[in-house]
Design an enzyme around this catalytic site. Structure first.
Site, PDB file in Angstrom:
ATOM      1  N   ARG A  43       0.681  -1.121   0.137  1.00 14.01           N
ATOM      2  CA  ARG A  43      -0.342   0.415  -0.325  1.00 14.01           C
ATOM      3  C   ARG A  43       1.105   1.326  -0.312  1.00 14.01           C
ATOM      4  O   ARG A  43       0.558   2.027  -0.516  1.00 14.01           O
ATOM      5  CB  ARG A  43      -0.740  -0.077   1.367  1.00 14.01           C
ATOM      6  CG  ARG A  43      -1.662  -0.856   0.812  1.00 14.01           C
ATOM      7  CD  ARG A  43      -3.272  -0.553   2.031  1.00 14.01           C
ATOM      8  NE  ARG A  43      -4.303  -0.924   1.633  1.00 14.01           N
ATOM      9  CZ  ARG A  43      -5.364  -0.062   1.623  1.00 14.01           C
ATOM     10  NH1 ARG A  43      -5.182   1.360   1.634  1.00 14.01           N
ATOM     11  NH2 ARG A  43      -6.607   0.150   1.166  1.00 14.01           N
ATOM     12  N   ASP A  86      -2.782  -0.981  -4.952  1.00 11.70           N
ATOM     13  CA  ASP A  86      -4.415  -0.999  -3.701  1.00 11.70           C
ATOM     14  C   ASP A  86      -5.256  -2.028  -4.496  1.00 11.70           C
ATOM     15  O   ASP A  86      -5.934  -1.882  -5.558  1.00 11.70           O
ATOM     16  CB  ASP A  86      -5.696   0.095  -4.021  1.00 11.70           C
ATOM     17  CG  ASP A  86      -6.268   0.531  -3.212  1.00 11.70           C
ATOM     18  OD1 ASP A  86      -6.824  -1.198  -2.978  1.00 11.70           O
ATOM     19  OD2 ASP A  86      -7.072   1.223  -3.133  1.00 11.70           O
ATOM     20  N   LEU A  87      -5.518  -3.179  -3.829  1.00  9.11           N
ATOM     21  CA  LEU A  87      -5.510  -4.749  -4.206  1.00  9.11           C
ATOM     22  C   LEU A  87      -6.793  -4.508  -4.831  1.00  9.11           C
ATOM     23  O   LEU A  87      -7.860  -5.101  -5.198  1.00  9.11           O
ATOM     24  CB  LEU A  87      -5.445  -4.976  -2.912  1.00  9.11           C
ATOM     25  CG  LEU A  87      -3.537  -6.116  -3.184  1.00  9.11           C
ATOM     26  CD1 LEU A  87      -3.844  -6.642  -1.590  1.00  9.11           C
ATOM     27  CD2 LEU A  87      -3.308  -5.975  -4.098  1.00  9.11           C
ATOM     28  N   LYS A 145      -0.745 -19.939   4.100  1.00 21.41           N
ATOM     29  CA  LYS A 145      -1.921 -20.699   5.102  1.00 21.41           C
ATOM     30  C   LYS A 145      -2.105 -18.973   6.094  1.00 21.41           C
ATOM     31  O   LYS A 145      -0.893 -17.860   6.221  1.00 21.41           O
ATOM     32  CB  LYS A 145      -1.157 -21.382   5.733  1.00 21.41           C
ATOM     33  CG  LYS A 145       0.250 -21.713   6.782  1.00 21.41           C
ATOM     34  CD  LYS A 145      -0.175 -22.491   7.323  1.00 21.41           C
ATOM     35  CE  LYS A 145      -0.663 -21.970   9.086  1.00 21.41           C
ATOM     36  NZ  LYS A 145       0.382 -21.326   9.918  1.00 21.41           N
ATOM     37  N   HIS A 175       4.498 -24.915   4.928  1.00 17.23           N
ATOM     38  CA  HIS A 175       6.320 -25.353   4.606  1.00 17.23           C
ATOM     39  C   HIS A 175       6.756 -26.163   5.491  1.00 17.23           C
ATOM     40  O   HIS A 175       7.964 -26.568   5.335  1.00 17.23           O
ATOM     41  CB  HIS A 175       6.641 -23.292   5.490  1.00 17.23           C
ATOM     42  CG  HIS A 175       7.154 -23.604   6.708  1.00 17.23           C
ATOM     43  ND1 HIS A 175       5.410 -22.957   7.402  1.00 17.23           N
ATOM     44  CD2 HIS A 175       7.740 -23.799   8.264  1.00 17.23           C
ATOM     45  CE1 HIS A 175       5.608 -22.731   8.670  1.00 17.23           C
ATOM     46  NE2 HIS A 175       7.209 -23.186   9.457  1.00 17.23           N
ATOM     47  N   ASP A 232      -3.888 -22.906  13.754  1.00 16.39           N
ATOM     48  CA  ASP A 232      -2.475 -22.518  12.910  1.00 16.39           C
ATOM     49  C   ASP A 232      -1.773 -23.393  13.305  1.00 16.39           C
ATOM     50  O   ASP A 232      -0.728 -23.551  12.370  1.00 16.39           O
ATOM     51  CB  ASP A 232      -1.833 -21.593  14.515  1.00 16.39           C
ATOM     52  CG  ASP A 232      -0.994 -20.661  13.700  1.00 16.39           C
ATOM     53  OD1 ASP A 232      -0.396 -20.439  12.682  1.00 16.39           O
ATOM     54  OD2 ASP A 232      -0.152 -20.686  14.898  1.00 16.39           O
ATOM     55  N   HIS A 237      -0.090 -27.902   9.405  1.00 13.84           N
ATOM     56  CA  HIS A 237       1.193 -28.744   9.391  1.00 13.84           C
ATOM     57  C   HIS A 237       1.202 -30.086  10.726  1.00 13.84           C
ATOM     58  O   HIS A 237       1.935 -30.575   9.537  1.00 13.84           O
ATOM     59  CB  HIS A 237       2.283 -27.954  10.597  1.00 13.84           C
ATOM     60  CG  HIS A 237       2.353 -26.751  10.361  1.00 13.84           C
ATOM     61  ND1 HIS A 237       2.218 -26.167   9.362  1.00 13.84           N
ATOM     62  CD2 HIS A 237       2.730 -25.627  10.729  1.00 13.84           C
ATOM     63  CE1 HIS A 237       3.059 -24.937   8.628  1.00 13.84           C
ATOM     64  NE2 HIS A 237       2.706 -24.858   9.758  1.00 13.84           N
ATOM     65  N   LYS A 337       2.695 -22.950  21.984  1.00 19.67           N
ATOM     66  CA  LYS A 337       3.283 -22.184  22.326  1.00 19.67           C
ATOM     67  C   LYS A 337       3.730 -22.546  23.527  1.00 19.67           C
ATOM     68  O   LYS A 337       3.221 -22.106  24.684  1.00 19.67           O
ATOM     69  CB  LYS A 337       2.945 -20.929  21.751  1.00 19.67           C
ATOM     70  CG  LYS A 337       1.761 -20.770  20.444  1.00 19.67           C
ATOM     71  CD  LYS A 337       3.019 -20.126  19.860  1.00 19.67           C
ATOM     72  CE  LYS A 337       2.802 -19.923  18.284  1.00 19.67           C
ATOM     73  NZ  LYS A 337       3.375 -19.770  16.878  1.00 19.67           N
TER      74      LYS A 337
HETATM   75  C1  BG6 Z   1       3.684 -20.524  11.420  1.00 16.03           C
HETATM   76  C2  BG6 Z   1       3.024 -20.689  12.900  1.00 16.03           C
HETATM   77  O1  BG6 Z   1       2.846 -22.014  10.187  1.00 16.03           O
HETATM   78  O2  BG6 Z   1       4.215 -22.326  11.421  1.00 16.03           O
HETATM   79  C3  BG6 Z   1       3.673 -19.901  13.972  1.00 16.03           C
HETATM   80  O3  BG6 Z   1       1.712 -19.280  12.183  1.00 16.03           O
HETATM   81  C4  BG6 Z   1       4.312 -20.702  14.071  1.00 16.03           C
HETATM   82  O4  BG6 Z   1       2.523 -19.618  14.658  1.00 16.03           O
HETATM   83  C5  BG6 Z   1       5.194 -21.004  12.678  1.00 16.03           C
HETATM   84  O5  BG6 Z   1       5.362 -20.076  14.954  1.00 16.03           O
HETATM   85  C6  BG6 Z   1       6.076 -22.300  13.717  1.00 16.03           C
HETATM   86  O6  BG6 Z   1       7.531 -22.556  11.967  1.00 16.03           O
HETATM   87  P1  BG6 Z   1       8.651 -23.049  12.135  1.00 16.03           P
HETATM   88  O7  BG6 Z   1       8.678 -23.840  11.117  1.00 16.03           O
HETATM   89  O8  BG6 Z   1       8.919 -22.190  13.024  1.00 16.03           O
HETATM   90  O9  BG6 Z   1       8.446 -24.509  13.315  1.00 16.03           O
END
Ligand code: BG6
EC number: 1.1.1.49
Length: 484
Positions: A43, A86-87, A145, A175, A232, A237, A337
């Protein structure tokens, strides 16, 4: 092969924390072809040079050896350009199209649009890209994500994505699939003959997946509070790891052969009911405590988290896969966490020998697949210790450190996935049906929690989560790895 890589959300956290550093590593490893352009849009009004200066400052936070030298940064930054966008404005997509056409050489072989924005913008961006004709066959779109908030919103995003792009142009990123240890899991299972006959209910007592973080939610309070650990980490994951562990051998290494098998696992997961959620799922929220030797606040005292939030920062659950290979084998998934350590690992606990001939408490073999901080494989076996009073057994480990063994070839998750998206390799990306099935499976948990009176159980920051998580595995005579 030339490419243009466009980051929507060019000034966002993900772009400077993960994507740009990953691209820099690819650049350093000589993996970015000549004629590559990295185009950031956001932006704010700023020039290419202002954006590069901003990036240079951000790169100071990149950890030690991965930080570029001044000279390296200058060479990398020469590939980076910035435009304000501006999307919501159709004409801005017209400008983007023009910008892409303004190349010193011919058009890029590939154009990758990376949506590193809030997911509520995904549908708008895809529709506008389509309307501007930016969905031709040289285009790929990467969706970060979280993809949606529940099944309905994920389906809505996928419907729009499919109306604009072919499934083969859509790269839904998780990831964790880019982590080297996850690819090693494929290699372990399908590149070696000796695990496969044991990889089943007859030999395996239970499997435990732990994705533990010592960090709290930090500055991500507003995002995290609307998300929680189940959405999350588990929906994506942890379930992706589970599919890689449990799937049948695919007929080939093609993306769809693999994704078909992963989907079958998701479909075979035992559905939750309100009763099984109460019995088999534990949710927690951290209280003040200590992390890495420092006092840390409670989740409720983190910035911009409502004082009465019921968002879970911890989940542990038990599930089963209803098929011939896995019937009755408990799969335990756990994430949180502010836990005692940053530790992501999969533990495969084998069954005891059927008849013990040595004295002492019998122990079983364990295979530990380490994702982070180390990347490796540990096979725990039993050996004869020898003693004056006859043979006793002691555990010994076959410990393989892949970081050391393959140091020269180690590639970070985002680097690997960005290069795969540029090259059009879909193997490590999630197909829409997989993702929707994962939502379908977690939804009953979300629904049951919404109806429950009590909220998450408290746990002290720096611990391994609520005691109920230990009780969950202890019920069947098992323990989590740190309790062994
Ligand atoms: C993300 C989450 O996808 O993965 C985060 O949104 C998390 O909350 C993170 O901290 C963890 O990734 P990694 O590669 O550090 O284990």
């Amino acid at each position: 092969m030339s490419f243009d890589l466009v980051f929507f959300g060019g000034t966002g956290d993900l772009t400077w924390r993960k994507l740009m550093p990953a691209l820099f590593q690819a650049f350093r490893h000589g993996k970015l072809p000549g004629g590559a352009r990295i185009l950031a849009v956001a932006r704010d009004e700023q020039s290419d040079d202002q954006y590069r200066d901003w990036l240079r400052e951000r790169f100071k936070e990149v950890e030690g050896a991965k930080r570029p030298s001044q000279e390296e940064f200058e060479r990398f930054a020469a590939l980076v350009f910035y435009r304000r966008m501006d999307l919501s404005q159709a004409e801005h997509y017209g400008h983007l199209k023009q910008w892409l056409a303004e190349r010193p050489e011919e058009p890029a072989d590939t154009v990758v649009f990376y949506l590193a924005t809030s997911p509520h913008l995904f549908t708008q961006i895809c529709e506008q890209l389509g309307a501007a004709g930016l969905n031709h066959e040289r285009v790929r779109v990467v969706l970060e994500k979280p993809l949606g908030h529940d099944l309905k919103s994920a389906q809505q995003i996928n419907r729009v994505v499919r109306s604009v792009f072919d499934e083969a142009q859509a790269f839904r990123i998780d990831h964790y699939l880019g982590k080297p240890s996850v690819q090693n899991l494929m290699a372990l299972r399908f590149g070696n003959a000796f695990f496969e006959p044991l990889w089943r209910r007859e030999s395996i007592a239970n499997i435990q997946i732990t994705l533990a973080e010592s960090l709290g939610v930090g500055t991500r309070g507003p995002f995290y509070d609307g998300t929680g650990a189940l959405r999350d980490m588990i929906q994506n994951h942890a379930l992706q790891l589970l599919t890689m562990l449990a799937m049948e051998p695919p007929a080939s290494n093609d993306a769809d052969a693999i994704r078909d098998e992963k989907l079958k696992v998701l479909r075979a997961l035992k559905p939750f009911t309100p009763e099984t959620v109460a019995r088999d799922v534990v949710r927690g929220q951290y209280r003040a405590g200590n992390a890495d030797g420092k006092a840390v606040p409670a989740y409720l005292d983190e910035g911009k988290v409502p004082a009465d939030s019921r968002t879970e920062t911890f989940v542990a659950l038990r599930t089963e896969i209803q098929n011939w290979r896995w019937a009755g084998v408990p799969f335990y998934l756990r994430t949180g966490k502010r836990l005692a350590a940053r530790d992501a690992q999969i533990v495969v606990n084998f069954r005891q020998v059927p008849h013990a001939i040595f004295p002492g408490k019998p122990r079983a073999n364990r295979l530990i697949i380490k994702l982070q901080p180390e990347d490796g494989l540990e096979l725990q076996l039993l050996a004869a210790k020898g003693s004056a009073h006859g043979e006793t057994l002691a555990p010994v480990s076959l410990d393989l450190d892949f970081d050391k063994a393959f140091a020269a070839n180690r590639v970070g998750a985002y680097e690997r996935l960005l290069l795969d998206a540029i090259a059009g390799r879909l193997n490590l990306f999630v197909r829409s049906d997989e993702q929707e099935q994962a939502w379908r499976w977690v939804e009953p948990i979300l629904d049951a929690w919404a109806r429950e009176e009590e909220g998450p159980r408290p746990y002290t920051a720096g611990s391994w989560g609520p005691a109920a998580a230990s009780a969950l595995v202890a019920r069947e005579g098992f323990t989590w790895p740190e309790e062994v």
